[in-house]
Design a protein around this motif. Structure first.
Motif, short mmCIF file in Angstrom:
data_model
loop_
_atom_site.label_atom_id
_atom_site.label_comp_id
_atom_site.label_asym_id
_atom_site.label_seq_id
_atom_site.Cartn_x
_atom_site.Cartn_y
_atom_site.Cartn_z
N VAL A 30 0.81 -1.23 0.00
CA VAL A 30 0.00 0.00 0.00
C VAL A 30 0.84 1.27 0.00
O VAL A 30 0.30 2.36 -0.24
CB VAL A 30 -0.95 0.03 1.23
N ALA A 31 2.14 1.16 0.24
CA ALA A 31 2.99 2.35 0.40
C ALA A 31 2.98 3.23 -0.85
O ALA A 31 2.83 4.45 -0.76
CB ALA A 31 4.41 1.94 0.75
N ALA A 32 3.13 2.63 -2.02
CA ALA A 32 3.17 3.43 -3.26
C ALA A 32 1.83 4.11 -3.50
O ALA A 32 1.78 5.26 -3.96
CB ALA A 32 3.54 2.53 -4.44
N GLY A 33 0.74 3.41 -3.20
CA GLY A 33 -0.58 4.02 -3.37
C GLY A 33 -0.80 5.18 -2.44
O GLY A 33 -1.38 6.20 -2.83
N VAL A 34 -0.34 5.07 -1.21
CA VAL A 34 -0.46 6.17 -0.26
C VAL A 34 0.34 7.37 -0.75
O VAL A 34 -0.15 8.52 -0.73
CB VAL A 34 0.03 5.73 1.14
N LEU A 35 1.56 7.13 -1.21
CA LEU A 35 2.38 8.22 -1.73
C LEU A 35 1.69 8.92 -2.90
O LEU A 35 1.64 10.15 -2.97
CB LEU A 35 3.74 7.68 -2.17
N GLY A 36 1.14 8.14 -3.82
CA GLY A 36 0.47 8.72 -4.98
C GLY A 36 -0.75 9.53 -4.61
O GLY A 36 -1.06 10.55 -5.25
N ALA A 37 -1.47 9.10 -3.56
CA ALA A 37 -2.66 9.83 -3.14
C ALA A 37 -2.31 11.12 -2.42
O ALA A 37 -3.01 12.14 -2.58
CB ALA A 37 -3.52 8.95 -2.23
N VAL A 38 -1.23 11.10 -1.64
CA VAL A 38 -0.86 12.27 -0.84
C VAL A 38 -0.14 13.32 -1.69
O VAL A 38 -0.45 14.52 -1.61
CB VAL A 38 0.03 11.86 0.35
N VAL A 39 0.81 12.88 -2.51
CA VAL A 39 1.65 13.83 -3.25
C VAL A 39 1.03 14.11 -4.62
O VAL A 39 1.32 13.44 -5.60
CB VAL A 39 3.08 13.28 -3.41
N ARG A 40 0.15 15.09 -4.66
CA ARG A 40 -0.46 15.54 -5.92
C ARG A 40 0.33 16.70 -6.50
O ARG A 40 0.49 16.82 -7.70
CB ARG A 40 -1.92 15.95 -5.68
N ASP A 41 0.78 17.59 -5.63
CA ASP A 41 1.65 18.69 -6.03
C ASP A 41 3.08 18.24 -5.71
O ASP A 41 3.46 18.15 -4.53
CB ASP A 41 1.29 19.95 -5.25
N PRO A 42 3.90 17.95 -6.73
CA PRO A 42 5.23 17.37 -6.48
C PRO A 42 6.11 18.20 -5.56
O PRO A 42 6.95 17.65 -4.86
CB PRO A 42 5.85 17.29 -7.89
N ALA A 43 5.92 19.49 -5.54
CA ALA A 43 6.77 20.34 -4.71
C ALA A 43 6.23 20.46 -3.28
O ALA A 43 6.84 19.98 -2.32
CB ALA A 43 6.89 21.73 -5.34
N ALA A 44 5.07 21.04 -3.13
CA ALA A 44 4.53 21.31 -1.80
C ALA A 44 4.12 20.05 -1.06
O ALA A 44 4.42 19.87 0.12
CB ALA A 44 3.34 22.27 -1.91
N ASP A 45 3.44 19.15 -1.74
CA ASP A 45 2.93 17.95 -1.07
C ASP A 45 4.04 17.00 -0.64
O ASP A 45 3.91 16.30 0.36
CB ASP A 45 1.94 17.21 -1.98
N ARG A 46 5.12 16.96 -1.40
CA ARG A 46 6.22 16.08 -1.02
C ARG A 46 6.84 16.52 0.31
O ARG A 46 7.21 15.69 1.15
CB ARG A 46 7.29 16.04 -2.12
#
Length: 376
Positions: free
Chosen positions: A331-347
């Motif tokens: 599930v880790a990759a899916g969580v990352l994809g859901a959270v990080v929509r804006d590559p700069a701020a969300d990361r």
């Protein structure tokens, strides 16, 4: 003068193939609907397949006198469902309002299936939705050959629902251009749809009503005019009020999707589901579940629907590339994809949450490592 609408003029979508990837509600739960209809002795509004009580039981779940178990389709406050159903039994349309992922479309589909036995009368709202999608269109070959006539008229789902006394759905109403939205005003207030080209009109028969869904969080939203909003009774669908309620929703829906995709059940999957739900809720709320640590929220909504998608993707990974047990790495990759929509701020938001919260949480070491691995 009224114009009749022949329901056979548009190909029926009933009788779906058993291999349909996503069956309509009335097909997927046909057995439950039939059991409710057989034992439903309460008064039914005109042309309703079930009484309001039976519709509520269908949505919220329960056990019938003969022992038949009705699975819950919506997990939330009962009063919200009762108000929505009662609205459909009046002459006011229903507007389901909520942030993305609060099951607005899911509820509207099941309401239409239970009330009318058909959830396929649907207008999908987009920035390009034309007026014809709500009123009617024309078969231009017939129109050019013979001029305006009943044979040349192509009824919209709304027109068909009016003529047949059924429930029609308009999804994402606030995405529809404002001038097209307002074509609903006469339909909802006068219960008629004029066809000036023929000098006729379609009058809604008893049983007709409309369910619209909308949210005001996405970009590209067109606010409803005050005149149109007055024609609706608005019901706000909230986010699940507790972790356990949201875990239950995600687990049920993932199980349904997994069965439709022939994915094996995950024997220990509930732990990972609870972990995904907890992460989404904390980032959504801006504070950890114990209330001790404030965290930044990312740009996305991190809705229940997104949690369902993440867990379903993890289940597929574990089934096809793992040992069939849902683990943090699935599930880790899916969580990352859901959270990080804006590559700069969300990361930045995600990295801070990962180090300040996940890293320090007891029992989450494997999840932390899996998330770090996909984040680097």
């Amino acid at each position: 003068m009224s114009v009749s609408v022949d329901p056979t003029s548009v190909e029926s979508t009933g009788g779906q193939s058993p291999d349909a990837l996503r069956p309509h509600a009335e097909d997927a739960f046909a057995g439950e609907l039939a059991a409710l209809a057989a034992q439903d002795d309460r008064p039914r509004p005109a042309r309703w397949k079930l009484s309001p009580w039976a519709v509520a039981t269908y949505l919220l779940g329960g056990a019938l006198p003969d022992g038949t178990v009705i699975s819950p389709k919506y997990v939330g406050p009962r009063r919200i469902v009762e108000v929505a159903i009662s609205t459909l039994a009046t002459d006011r349309a229903l507007l389901l309002l909520g942030v993305p992922g609060t099951a607005k479309t899911w509820v509207s589909e099941h309401l239409a299936a239970a009330v009318s036995g058909d959830s396929t009368l649907l207008v999908q709202g987009t920035a390009g939705t034309p007026e014809e999608a709500i009123r009617y269109g024309w078969n231009y070959a017939q129109l050019l050959a013979h001029g305006p006539s009943r044979d040349a008229l192509v009824p919209s789902p709304v027109m068909r629902a009016m003529a047949d006394g059924m429930t029609v759905r308009v999804e994402e109403l606030t995405r529809v251009p404002a001038d097209v939205q307002d074509t609903l005003i006469t339909i909802l207030s006068e219960k008629t749809l004029p066809v000036p080209e023929l000098g006729q009109e379609v009058q809604a028969v008893r049983g007709f009503n409309l369910i619209a869904t909308a949210n005001d969080r996405d970009r590209g939203v067109n606010e409803l005019s005050s005149a149109l909003r007055r024609r609706f009774n608005t019901v706000v669908l909230p986010l699940p009020d507790s972790v356990e309620a949201e875990v239950d929703i995600v687990a049920r829906r993932v199980g349904q999707i997994g069965r439709s995709l022939d994915l094996p059940t995950a024997p220990d999957g509930i732990d990972e589901i609870r972990r995904v739900v907890t992460v989404f809720r904390e980032l959504r709320d801006g504070v950890t579940s114990d209330g001790r640590t404030k965290v930044k929220s990312p740009s996305g909504t991190l809705s229940t629907a997104e949690a369902i998608s993440v867990v379903t993707g993890g289940l597929a990974l574990s089934a096809h590339f793992g040992d069939g047990v849902l683990r943090p790495g699935d599930v880790a990759a899916g969580v990352l994809g859901a959270v990080v929509r804006d590559p700069a701020a969300d990361r930045v938001v995600w990295q801070e949450y990962l180090e300040a919260v996940v890293r320090e949480r007891a029992g989450w070491t494997d999840f932390y490592r899996a998330c770090r691995e996909v984040s680097e």
